[in-house]
Scaffold this active site. Structure first.
Site, PDB file in Angstrom:
ATOM      1  N   LYS A  23      10.011 -13.008   5.618  1.00 33.81           N
ATOM      2  CA  LYS A  23       9.697 -11.669   5.090  1.00 33.81           C
ATOM      3  C   LYS A  23      10.934 -10.781   5.157  1.00 33.81           C
ATOM      4  CE  LYS A  23       6.986  -8.141   3.827  1.00 33.81           C
ATOM      5  NZ  LYS A  23       6.357  -7.173   4.701  1.00 33.81           N
ATOM      6  N   ALA A  81       0.852  -1.193   0.000  1.00 34.49           N
ATOM      7  CA  ALA A  81       0.000   0.000   0.000  1.00 34.49           C
ATOM      8  C   ALA A  81       0.882   1.234   0.000  1.00 34.49           C
ATOM      9  CB  ALA A  81      -0.887  -0.006   1.244  1.00 34.49           C
TER      10      ALA A  81
HETATM   11  N1  LIG Z   1       3.252   0.316   3.078  1.00 36.33           N
HETATM   12  C1  LIG Z   1       3.440  -0.958   2.823  1.00 36.33           C
HETATM   13  O1  LIG Z   1       3.199  -1.415   1.693  1.00 36.33           O
HETATM   14  C2  LIG Z   1       3.918  -1.903   3.889  1.00 36.33           C
HETATM   15  C3  LIG Z   1       3.853  -3.278   3.628  1.00 36.33           C
HETATM   16  C4  LIG Z   1       4.270  -4.166   4.614  1.00 36.33           C
HETATM   17  C5  LIG Z   1       4.742  -3.685   5.820  1.00 36.33           C
HETATM   18  N2  LIG Z   1       4.796  -2.338   6.030  1.00 36.33           N
HETATM   19  C6  LIG Z   1       5.293  -1.889   7.344  1.00 36.33           C
HETATM   20  O2  LIG Z   1       4.209  -1.306   8.067  1.00 36.33           O
HETATM   21  C7  LIG Z   1       4.691  -0.255   8.923  1.00 36.33           C
HETATM   22  C8  LIG Z   1       3.946   1.040   8.560  1.00 36.33           C
HETATM   23  O3  LIG Z   1       4.352   1.384   7.242  1.00 36.33           O
HETATM   24  P1  LIG Z   1       3.605   2.479   6.360  1.00 36.33           P
HETATM   25  O4  LIG Z   1       4.047   2.250   4.962  1.00 36.33           O
HETATM   26  O5  LIG Z   1       2.164   2.513   6.659  1.00 36.33           O
HETATM   27  O6  LIG Z   1       4.292   3.818   6.915  1.00 36.33           O
HETATM   28  P2  LIG Z   1       3.848   5.324   6.660  1.00 36.33           P
HETATM   29  O7  LIG Z   1       3.002   5.415   5.436  1.00 36.33           O
HETATM   30  O8  LIG Z   1       5.084   6.148   6.773  1.00 36.33           O
HETATM   31  O9  LIG Z   1       2.889   5.638   7.891  1.00 36.33           O
HETATM   32  C9  LIG Z   1       3.328   5.783   9.213  1.00 36.33           C
HETATM   33  C10 LIG Z   1       2.349   6.713   9.892  1.00 36.33           C
HETATM   34  O10 LIG Z   1       2.649   6.798  11.259  1.00 36.33           O
HETATM   35  C11 LIG Z   1       2.461   8.147  11.654  1.00 36.33           C
HETATM   36  N3  LIG Z   1       3.116   8.415  12.917  1.00 36.33           N
HETATM   37  C12 LIG Z   1       4.438   8.458  13.207  1.00 36.33           C
HETATM   38  N4  LIG Z   1       4.619   8.763  14.505  1.00 36.33           N
HETATM   39  C13 LIG Z   1       3.379   8.897  15.041  1.00 36.33           C
HETATM   40  C14 LIG Z   1       2.912   9.194  16.333  1.00 36.33           C
HETATM   41  N5  LIG Z   1       3.740   9.432  17.357  1.00 36.33           N
HETATM   42  N6  LIG Z   1       1.566   9.269  16.535  1.00 36.33           N
HETATM   43  C15 LIG Z   1       0.701   9.055  15.532  1.00 36.33           C
HETATM   44  N7  LIG Z   1       1.088   8.760  14.271  1.00 36.33           N
HETATM   45  C16 LIG Z   1       2.416   8.682  14.046  1.00 36.33           C
HETATM   46  C17 LIG Z   1       3.016   8.922  10.498  1.00 36.33           C
HETATM   47  O11 LIG Z   1       2.607  10.260  10.589  1.00 36.33           O
HETATM   48  P3  LIG Z   1       2.913  11.379   9.469  1.00 36.33           P
HETATM   49  O12 LIG Z   1       1.682  11.359   8.607  1.00 36.33           O
HETATM   50  O13 LIG Z   1       3.091  12.620  10.254  1.00 36.33           O
HETATM   51  O14 LIG Z   1       4.151  10.924   8.740  1.00 36.33           O
HETATM   52  C18 LIG Z   1       2.391   8.153   9.351  1.00 36.33           C
HETATM   53  O15 LIG Z   1       1.065   8.603   9.117  1.00 36.33           O
HETATM   54  C19 LIG Z   1       6.199  -0.178   8.676  1.00 36.33           C
HETATM   55  O16 LIG Z   1       6.894  -0.960   9.617  1.00 36.33           O
HETATM   56  C20 LIG Z   1       6.356  -0.809   7.283  1.00 36.33           C
HETATM   57  O17 LIG Z   1       7.631  -1.349   7.056  1.00 36.33           O
HETATM   58  C21 LIG Z   1       4.391  -1.437   5.112  1.00 36.33           C
END
Ligand SMILES: NC(=O)c1ccc[n+]([C@@H]2O[C@H](COP(=O)([O-])OP(=O)(O)OC[C@H]3O[C@@H](n4cnc5c(N)ncnc54)[C@H](OP(=O)(O)O)[C@@H]3O)[C@@H](O)[C@H]2O)c1
Length: 290
Positions: free
Chosen positions: A175, A124
């Site tokens: 993974k 995503a």
């Molecule tokens: N995206 C993928 O396809 C995918 C797939 C598999 C695994 N993952 C894993 O899933 C996890 C999340 O990834 P993601 O892609 O969703 O990351 P992301 O899009 O960067 O989202 C992280 C979110 O957390 C928020 N955040 C950070 N600190 C916070 C706090 N103190 N309070 C509230 N919100 C806070 C960020 O806020 P801001 O909006 O201010 O930045 C952002 O909205 C990671 O470990 C990633 O490796 C992701």
């Protein structure tokens, strides 16, 4: 009603919050660092819309049954700051993050038996605040047990395949083997097509071999064939596809270097297993922001 809080409305947080809200028995709150108004998730089966309650300060938090942490791994401290408003003795904290240290990351903040690690394989990407493109239906895996069964039930109405595993360690290390080679794209700023370059492919195989050796020392059951299957998977991806480390570097965001490659180096050191290739990619990635 099942009370659920999602901490971190990024790509994964928005996606799971929107899916959870398709069940009217779920009351979903989103804890945000950067405000969002509502959610629109473009899925392969259409657009999901949802308007969860969004809170921007811990004082607005109320006690929930489930907390789903969907921040990046390096934001654990900020995510945990919400717990005092959201958690009581009955709350389960599910950690939806990459890496192999879900429980260790949150153990300083909450009792281990209340933490549910979740392996997330759900491609995503955030296109704007509250707007996400979910590339396929995806899957998540949790450890076998009563808490795991509860998490599976939360998503039973969704198109995300959520299952329990009797060998969760092997799930997350498998993974990690896949994620570990993404570092080369992030260093070179070249998408998946770079895996067709034979020299780069050799380095990728070596990175995975190190990950396998360390994972086995940690107790994961990782076959030698992973070296080839990880490379084959990378090569069969769309040539222009970006892994999240690469996308984060391009966007100027902090990268999950430690959760994806640093951990291989750290745990390799603990077991006396040399990890020169992962050590190199960690150094090179860290140097990109010097
Ligand atoms: N995206 C993928 O396809 C995918 C797939 C598999 C695994 N993952 C894993 O899933 C996890 C999340 O990834 P993601 O892609 O969703 O990351 P992301 O899009 O960067 O989202 C992280 C979110 O957390 C928020 N955040 C950070 N600190 C916070 C706090 N103190 N309070 C509230 N919100 C806070 C960020 O806020 P801001 O909006 O201010 O930045 C952002 O909205 C990671 O470990 C990633 O490796 C992701």
């Amino acid at each position: 009603m099942t009370q659920i809080a999602v901490i971190g409305p990024g790509a994964i947080g928005c996606t799971v919050a929107a899916w959870l809200m398709q069940n009217s028995a779920h009351d979903v709150m989103v804890a945000a660092r950067t405000a969002i108004v509502d959610l629109e998730i473009e899925t392969t089966e259409g657009v999901l819309k949802a308007a969860p309650r969004v809170i921007a300060h811990v004082d607005a938090a109320t006690r929930v049954d489930w907390v789903l942490v969907t921040t990046k791994a390096y934001d654990a401290n900020g995510a945990a700051a919400w717990f005092k408003g959201l958690c009581d003795a009955g709350t389960i904290v599910a950690v939806l993050q990459n890496g192999v240290e879900h429980v260790e990351r949150f153990a300083p903040y909450i009792a281990r038996e209340h933490i549910l690690p979740v392996m997330v394989d759900l491609p995503a990407e955030r296109t704007a605040p509250g707007r996400v493109r979910q590339r396929n239906s995806g899957r998540m895996v949790v450890p076998q047990g009563g808490i795991g069964a509860g998490f599976v039930e939360l998503f039973s109405h969704t198109h995300i395949a959520v299952s329990q595993s009797t060998d969760f360690k092997t799930e997350v290390w498998s993974k990690l083997c896949i994620n570990s080679v993404g570092a080369l794209s992030a260093i070179l700023l070249k998408p998946a097509v770079i895996a067709h370059h034979e020299g780069v492919a050799q380095i990728m195989r070596g990175i995975v071999r190190e990950c396998i050796a360390v994972g086995r020392a940690e107790g994961a059951l990782l076959p030698d064939s992973l070296t080839q299957s990880v490379l084959a998977g990378y090569r069969s991806a769309a040539p222009d596809s970006l892994n999240s480390l690469h996308a984060d570097r391009l966007a100027g965001r902090r990268m999950e270097i430690d959760a994806r490659n640093g951990v291989i180096v750290r745990l390799g050191h603990k077991h006396g297993i040399p990890t020169p290739l992962n050590t190199m990619v960690v150094a090179l990635l860290e140097a990109t922001s010097v």
